[in-house]
Write an enzyme that holds these catalytic residues in place. Sequence first.
Site, mmCIF file in Angstrom:
data_model
loop_
_atom_site.group_PDB
_atom_site.id
_atom_site.type_symbol
_atom_site.label_atom_id
_atom_site.label_comp_id
_atom_site.label_asym_id
_atom_site.label_seq_id
_atom_site.Cartn_x
_atom_site.Cartn_y
_atom_site.Cartn_z
ATOM 1 N N LYS A 128 39.383 53.185 18.802
ATOM 2 C CA LYS A 128 38.501 52.043 18.701
ATOM 3 C C LYS A 128 38.835 51.250 17.436
ATOM 4 C CE LYS A 128 36.195 52.452 15.499
ATOM 5 N NZ LYS A 128 36.515 52.687 14.048
ATOM 6 N N TYR A 213 30.317 51.221 15.835
ATOM 7 C CA TYR A 213 29.336 52.297 16.011
ATOM 8 C C TYR A 213 27.915 51.732 16.122
ATOM 9 C CZ TYR A 213 33.041 55.589 15.087
ATOM 10 O OH TYR A 213 34.200 56.309 15.179
#
Length: 368
Positions: A128, A213
């Site tokens: 990511k 996140y």
Amino acid sequence: MELGRRDLLVSAAALVAGSTGIARAATGRKLGYAIVGLGNYGLGRIIPQLRDCEHSRLVAVVTGDATKGARVAAEHGLAPGSVYSYADFDRIRDNPAIDIVYVCLPNSQHADFVIRAARAGKHVMCEKPMAVSVAECEAMIAACKKANRKLMIGYRIHFEAYNREAIRLARSGAVGKIRYVQSEHGFVQRDPEAWRLKKALSGGGSLMDMGIYSLQAARYMTGEEPIAVTARESTNRKDPRFREVEDMIEWTLEFPSGAMAMCQSMYSANQNRVLTMGETGRIELEPATRYDGQKMWTGKDGREDMVTPPPTRWKNQFVGQLDHLPDCIASGREPIVSGEEGLRDMRIVEAIYRSAREGRTIRLGGRA
Ligand code: NAD
């Protein structure tokens, strides 16, 4: 979502006639990972976890540093010819021991290596953020579809016991209808020369790193897709670290149910927290998404209760993530964090940047 020997055996037995990778899983051989990028995450974090995996093992590395590659190959007993440079990466096509390529490079290099891995006939795990633009994410998904290979994003937190329990609690109605999520993530980025601060390599600042996140938590705790985003950025552009990318950015997401999320990321303070409020109570995680050490409690009727989640069947979040892709390859299922999941985040990331730039709310789902 559950991984296990029984699942793998059942699904693998049904799929013996599939691709070579599946046939190998059916014979019980662990699927082979090639790790691309021997940096802090690829070498320091992922490679050691492969030793504890049930369905995965390290078979090759791809690095710009041949000496480091040779050292890692020796340490892990890799077969001769298992160290590739970025330039000769495409030769992985001829190595049948490599089933999966795991891309652990700076963000702007994800798309290129994922697409080349798919063209070489390999399944792909990509770190990511999935890439640096929606267009890149779409091209990556298309390349993997065309090659009939699976694409999974390294969203390790979906395999982490506390976050899984938090999601279960939220969905079970334990704190009533979810109304609000607050999610803050950051760390102090000290080195002005870090690739994370070079836009051409990172695609953006804290949002592209820890901000993912905060965004993920807002989506998995509400279980909804946002319909609008409003963002503001605050960066000291005179600070030599932040000439190219943002330091602090905050954004509000509106969800179809009326729930809202206030999210934030920054590169000038350490923070790691997710608060979820329902109509009858709240679920708090702090630290929420670290490599380990998570803490969780619920607040209800004036009291707080620490929550210890049931253990996962895998050793830790990294092992769960690494073994999930072989499981999906054997069973034919889509990873729970597929390329489409990374694309959804990137659409929102682009809207967050656009909202901050234009000073207005951006409607999601096709409406600008
Ligand atoms: P890092 O700087 O420690 O490692 C990057 C690697 O890429 C190094 O081996 C470096 O040599 C190589 N590289 C190739 N071309 C490069 C270039 N032009 N500039 C700089 N390095 C280059 O970075 P990292 O922390 O390992 O991050 C790698 C990827 O992993 C990023 O996408 C990051 O977002 C992701 N990551 C994910 C997590 C997680 O918890 N899922 C944690 C850390 C990093």
